[in-house]
Design an enzyme around this catalytic site. Structure first.
Site, mmCIF file in Angstrom:
data_model
loop_
_atom_site.group_PDB
_atom_site.id
_atom_site.type_symbol
_atom_site.label_atom_id
_atom_site.label_comp_id
_atom_site.label_asym_id
_atom_site.label_seq_id
_atom_site.Cartn_x
_atom_site.Cartn_y
_atom_site.Cartn_z
ATOM 1 C CD GLU A 267 1.445 13.841 91.184
ATOM 2 O OE1 GLU A 267 0.757 13.476 92.152
ATOM 3 O OE2 GLU A 267 1.615 15.039 90.883
ATOM 4 C CB THR B 145 -1.058 16.210 95.319
ATOM 5 O OG1 THR B 145 -0.242 15.987 94.179
ATOM 6 C CG2 THR B 145 -1.653 14.882 95.752
ATOM 7 C CG HIS C 73 5.755 14.877 91.093
ATOM 8 N ND1 HIS C 73 6.659 15.918 91.108
ATOM 9 C CD2 HIS C 73 4.748 15.228 91.922
ATOM 10 C CE1 HIS C 73 6.208 16.860 91.918
ATOM 11 N NE2 HIS C 73 5.045 16.470 92.422
ATOM 12 C CG ASP D 251 -2.458 15.289 90.799
ATOM 13 O OD1 ASP D 251 -2.052 15.193 89.625
ATOM 14 O OD2 ASP D 251 -1.683 15.381 91.772
ATOM 15 C CG HIS D 252 -1.619 18.814 89.720
ATOM 16 N ND1 HIS D 252 -0.388 18.649 89.150
ATOM 17 C CD2 HIS D 252 -1.531 18.241 90.948
ATOM 18 C CE1 HIS D 252 0.416 18.045 89.993
ATOM 19 N NE2 HIS D 252 -0.247 17.759 91.097
HETATM 20 C C1 GP9 Z 1 3.800 13.733 97.219
HETATM 21 C C2 GP9 Z 1 2.893 13.895 96.057
HETATM 22 C C3 GP9 Z 1 3.210 15.125 95.230
HETATM 23 O O1 GP9 Z 1 3.417 12.873 98.202
HETATM 24 O O2 GP9 Z 1 1.589 13.650 96.312
HETATM 25 O O3 GP9 Z 1 2.432 16.230 95.427
HETATM 26 P P1 GP9 Z 1 2.416 17.428 94.375
HETATM 27 O O4 GP9 Z 1 3.806 17.997 94.304
HETATM 28 O O5 GP9 Z 1 2.011 16.856 93.040
HETATM 29 O O6 GP9 Z 1 1.425 18.398 94.882
HETATM 30 MN MN MN Z 2 0.257 16.002 92.249
#
Ligand code: GP9
Ligand code: MN
Length: 687
Positions: free
Chosen positions: A261, A305, A422, A481-482
């Site tokens: 993440e 995500t 996150h 992911d980002h």
């Molecule tokens: C929540 C998680 C977060 O289930 O995958 O998503 P994001 O805010 O990073 O797009």
């Molecule tokens: Mn994410």
């Protein structure tokens, strides 16, 4: 005394009093149902306030319609509207219990056409308290029959009725404004249906969902086979052959995808206070059995995500706005990694995630992707100290995932979605084992702490894989992911990178995230090839030796000698080994200098790349918005039927545990759990 009496008389003997009774009973009932029947994840005073208030505006608007009718009819119209709203609430209580999500028009539409329709799966799960949804209707009808409520046959002035409707509309506007302030992008990004319910209520959710459905089905109706032909033509023209030296080197291996993440590439080998922030990932990155990519970019848009997942599973881009997985994930046809691998390699496929199943519409989209199992938060033991931000803390998540992983028949394709790293990078004191950075930017400084925690969690998982021998049969795929630090923190970012300044070009390079393929025996190395998330699927399928000839995929094998190395960003920016574009400015990738006066030839080249990027993005958008894969029938793929999948916990676990598959890790471990081989230092789990 007389005052109360006259108020009671007003309530029971005037039309407006009647509307008040219906509105207030509906309001309170709905609120109680919100609290007891759904898990809306309400935090903070603003969300609590909106949750309490949000049944009122739309209910007033709708019930108010009754006032426009004359005589007794007016009363019964109000009751019927009350009954309809209550039925919607009731249906959602049942649906939510089974699917942890809210009903949507597309679900209702598609469920009628299949044998195992919704009705059937829902009957039998009804509980007596669910009928609370109708309590007010029953009560009011009782009061009417018992003549406690008397009809007021005087007509109301039209002006007055309009005033009430106007008030309701103003309240809806106010509600929307406050919601948008607390959660920007609420309506445009479509994170989670439960967000709409918690902020705006059940009725507004219905309107929102119908609107979205109408919008998407209109685009879909307009699309036809010839759209697919132009996509196919483009892909054929731009096809590059995968690298044959790598074809099938991981054939038959398990695949574990670890979704890191918000993890940026700059964290790799990054040191803070003389200490490596991510020692486990660094070791993997440099391992001679890891194919690592130093110039691998995230390419997500607003869907964050979910866009990353869309690209990795399908090699299709997310959309220009919103989340493709949310808007199209329930209904579109896909040719996704799990379905391809299950059909061609006999893979069992699963996703595990310590967050809500409805987030990014996962519990619908994964069925369209063909995932056999989806284990979201509801499959995990959850305690307040286990949870932070969007889900279970990664160490807790991994430690509890073991009991499911070890039961999966091999080979499996498994995605583990972490979430502790996150925004806003909060971590409780006990888990902080590295100091925050000292840029003074509050949202930035915790980043190394949560990243360090994520790295430790990965270390614990890898240790278990080694102890159980699973590592010898598995290819690990790790990717970020980002970004974790957005473009609004230039000053702090410059400090982290120990640079004097942080330009827009630096921010583009900041979009690099890790990509690693790790497997015992794999001929690894750190590759400089430029690529992005769109390229992972073709690269992976080549490593696994899977045939996907003429697949509608917009990426290329990253190991191919002819990889085009043009990395698109969702907004049309791009980077190649030579040139980059941010907004309307071009850069020299090597030096980072702006290209101020390109000669005619270079200009043509730059515009050429730029056009290529936008063409690619818009063709991918056409595939998704037009649901074009429904027209495509390659020989090697059988269409996925979402009704073949059921993520109901009880049923899924029964299937998983009764599977006598001799290939599961559990079976191979003499039908014993391997949980003891998982070592964690998670303070929450200390005895
Ligand atoms: C929540 C998680 C977060 O289930 O995958 O998503 P994001 O805010 O990073 O797009
Ligand atoms: Mn994410």
């Amino acid at each position: 005394m007389t005052r109360t009496k006259s108020f009671l008389r007003w309530l029971t003997e005037s039309k407006l009093g009647f509307l008040t009774i219906v509105l207030i009973t509906f309001w309170l009932k709905t609120y109680v149902i919100y609290l007891t029947k759904f898990n809306l994840g309400v935090v903070g005073p603003m969300q609590n306030f909106l949750l309490f208030l949000n049944p009122v505006p739309t209910a007033l608007l709708l019930l108010g319609i009754g006032l426009f009718f004359k005589g007794r009819k007016s009363y019964w119209i109000i009751i019927i509207i009350d009954l309809l709203l209550s039925t919607w609430l009731f249906a959602n209580i049942l649906y939510y219990r089974e699917f942890s999500n809210f009903l949507s028009v597309s679900i209702i539409k598609t469920s009628g056409s299949t044998a195992d329709n919704l009705g059937k799966s829902i009957v039998g799960i009804t509980r007596p308290t669910d009928f609370l949804a109708f309590i007010d209707v029953v009560l009011i009808i009782g009061l009417m029959v018992g003549k406690v409520i008397k009809y007021d046959l005087r007509p109301l002035k039209l002006k007055f009725n309009l005033l009430i409707e106007g008030l309701a509309i103003a309240l809806i506007g106010l509600n929307l404004l406050m919601a948008q302030k607390d959660r920007s992008g609420l309506l445009t990004r479509t994170f989670d249906n439960s967000y709409i319910v918690k902020y705006l209520g059940m009725n507004q959710y219905a309107v929102y969902d119908s609107f979205k459905t109408a919008q998407t089905s209109e685009q879909m109706a307009k699309a036809n086979v010839s759209d697919l032909h132009s996509v196919k033509k483009y892909l054929k023209l731009n096809y590059v052959k995968p690298n044959a030296a790598y074809t099938g080197v991981a054939k038959g291996k398990n695949v574990i995808i670890i979704h890191l993440e918000s993890f940026q590439q700059f964290l790799i080998d990054y040191k803070w206070q003389g200490k490596e922030v991510t020692p486990n990932l660094n070791k993997l990155y440099h391992s001679k059995h890891t194919l690592s990519f130093a110039n691998f970019y995230n390419q997500v848009g607003q869907g964050k995500t979910s866009d990353a997942e869309m690209m990795l599973e399908n090699s299709l881009y997310g959309l220009q706005s919103g989340s493709a997985m949310s808007s199209y994930g329930t209904t579109n046809t896909f040719e996704s990694a799990p379905a391809i691998l299950s059909q061609q390699g006999g893979y069992t496929t699963a996703v595990m995630h310590g967050g809500a199943g409805s987030f990014w519409n996962r519990n619908n989209a994964y069925k369209q992707f063909g995932y056999d199992y989806f284990m979201p938060l509801s499959y995990y033991e959850n305690k307040p100290k286990y949870y932070i931000g969007y889900g279970l803390k990664d160490k807790i998540f991994f430690s509890q995932s073991i009991k499911y992983i070890e039961r999966l028949p091999q080979p499996f394709y498994l995605k583990l979605i972490t979430v502790t790293n996150h925004y806003p990078y909060d971590l409780d004191k006990k888990n902080q084992t590295i100091d925050p950075t000292d840029t003074g930017d509050e949202t930035v400084d915790g980043y190394v702490q949560t990243a360090h925690y994520l790295d430790q969690a990965i270390g614990e998982l890898l240790h278990w894989m080694k102890k159980t021998g699973l590592d010898r049969h598995t290819m690990l795929v790790l990717y970020g992911d980002h970004y974790g630090i957005s473009g609004n923190h230039h000053k702090a970012s410059a400090e982290l990178l120990k640079q004097d300044e942080f330009t827009n070009f630096d921010n583009l390079k900041f979009q690099r995230v890790p990509l690693m393929f790790h497997m015992t025996g794999l001929k690894g190395g750190i590759k400089k090839t430029y690529g992005g998330e769109i390229d992972v699927l073709p690269t992976l399928l080549n490593l696994l030796g899977v045939n996907d000839q003429n697949a509608i995929q917009f990426g290329h094998d990253l190991l191919s000698k002819k990889a085009p190395q043009i990395v698109a960003q969702r907004n049309g920016d791009f980077i190649t080994p030579k040139y980059a574009k941010v907004g309307s400015t071009y850069y020299d990738t090597k030096t980072g200098a702006e290209i101020l006066a390109p000669d005619a030839k270079l200009k043509e080249q730059l515009v050429g790349i730029s056009n290529k990027v936008t063409t690619q993005l818009s063709l991918s958008d056409r595939v998704i918005a037009g649901n074009l894969l429904r027209f495509y029938h390659p020989k090697w793929f059988k269409k996925v039927n979402s009704h073949d999948y059921d993520y109901n916990e009880e049923k899924a676990l029964k299937k998983l545990y009764s599977s006598r598959e001799k290939t599961s890790l559990w079976y191979q471990n003499h039908r014993k759990t391997t949980q003891k081989k998982f070592k964690t230092d998670a303070p929450e789990l200390e005895k």
